[in-house]
Design a protein around this motif. Structure first.
Motif, PDB file in Angstrom:
ATOM      1  N   HIS A  46     125.699 -31.947  49.486  1.00 45.40           N
ATOM      2  CA  HIS A  46     126.245 -30.655  49.715  1.00 45.40           C
ATOM      3  C   HIS A  46     125.710 -30.738  51.382  1.00 45.40           C
ATOM      4  O   HIS A  46     124.602 -32.034  51.261  1.00 45.40           O
ATOM      5  CB  HIS A  46     125.207 -30.004  50.052  1.00 45.40           C
ATOM      6  CG  HIS A  46     123.854 -29.900  49.232  1.00 45.40           C
ATOM      7  ND1 HIS A  46     122.755 -30.073  50.144  1.00 45.40           N
ATOM      8  CD2 HIS A  46     123.383 -30.049  47.792  1.00 45.40           C
ATOM      9  CE1 HIS A  46     121.729 -30.687  49.326  1.00 45.40           C
ATOM     10  NE2 HIS A  46     122.078 -30.049  47.511  1.00 45.40           N
ATOM     11  N   PRO A  47     125.720 -30.680  52.210  1.00 47.97           N
ATOM     12  CA  PRO A  47     125.124 -31.666  53.901  1.00 47.97           C
ATOM     13  C   PRO A  47     124.071 -31.190  54.324  1.00 47.97           C
ATOM     14  O   PRO A  47     123.706 -31.487  55.262  1.00 47.97           O
ATOM     15  CB  PRO A  47     125.997 -30.169  54.843  1.00 47.97           C
ATOM     16  CG  PRO A  47     126.289 -29.579  54.173  1.00 47.97           C
ATOM     17  CD  PRO A  47     126.495 -29.683  53.116  1.00 47.97           C
ATOM     18  N   GLY A  80     121.561 -34.872  53.497  1.00 43.21           N
ATOM     19  CA  GLY A  80     122.727 -34.233  53.495  1.00 43.21           C
ATOM     20  C   GLY A  80     123.371 -35.899  53.064  1.00 43.21           C
ATOM     21  O   GLY A  80     123.934 -36.424  53.491  1.00 43.21           O
ATOM     22  N   ASP A  81     124.740 -34.956  52.401  1.00 39.38           N
ATOM     23  CA  ASP A  81     125.768 -35.655  51.997  1.00 39.38           C
ATOM     24  C   ASP A  81     125.474 -36.939  50.683  1.00 39.38           C
ATOM     25  O   ASP A  81     126.837 -37.415  50.263  1.00 39.38           O
ATOM     26  CB  ASP A  81     126.762 -35.683  52.533  1.00 39.38           C
ATOM     27  CG  ASP A  81     127.438 -34.616  53.323  1.00 39.38           C
ATOM     28  OD1 ASP A  81     127.903 -33.425  53.245  1.00 39.38           O
ATOM     29  OD2 ASP A  81     127.284 -34.945  54.935  1.00 39.38           O
TER      30      ASP A  81
END
Length: 106
Positions: A46-47, A80-81
């Motif tokens: 997820h970011p 994130g990511d």
């Protein structure tokens, strides 16, 4: 915002895994995730930036293909990511903090 844990309804996330949303604003969110022994948080990304604190138990964290064992008192920073997942080696509790908040949890 004051949140009393006993007043928060836990929701099922995956088999053997429940989550409580404890406190949040647009910029920040804290959750408590409880695991039965052997339960898994399937790999995902997820970011949001995430910090996880191991409140109880022992877990294997898979982060971008690298496995790390963490125990009560340890913490993890997940950018994130980044692909990540978790396996509960024993019954346990993780406290996850996200920035910004996870609107998909509401």
């Amino acid at each position: 915002m004051i949140v009393h844990n006993e007043e928060v309804q836990a929701v099922n996330c995956e088999p053997g895994v429940t989550r409580k949303i404890l406190s949040y604003s647009e910029e920040l969110m804290m959750t408590e995730v409880s695991f039965e022994k052997g339960a898994r948080g399937n790999e995902h990304k997820h970011p949001h930036r995430q910090i996880t604190y191991v409140a109880k138990g022992e877990f294997e964290f898979n982060m971008d293909g690298e496995v790390h064992v963490v125990r009560q008192g340890d913490s993890i920073l997940i950018p994130g990511d980044m692909l990540h997942g978790v396996h509960a080696l024993e019954e346990g509790i993780l406290v996850d903090i996200f920035t910004p908040m996870r609107k998909d949890f509401l």
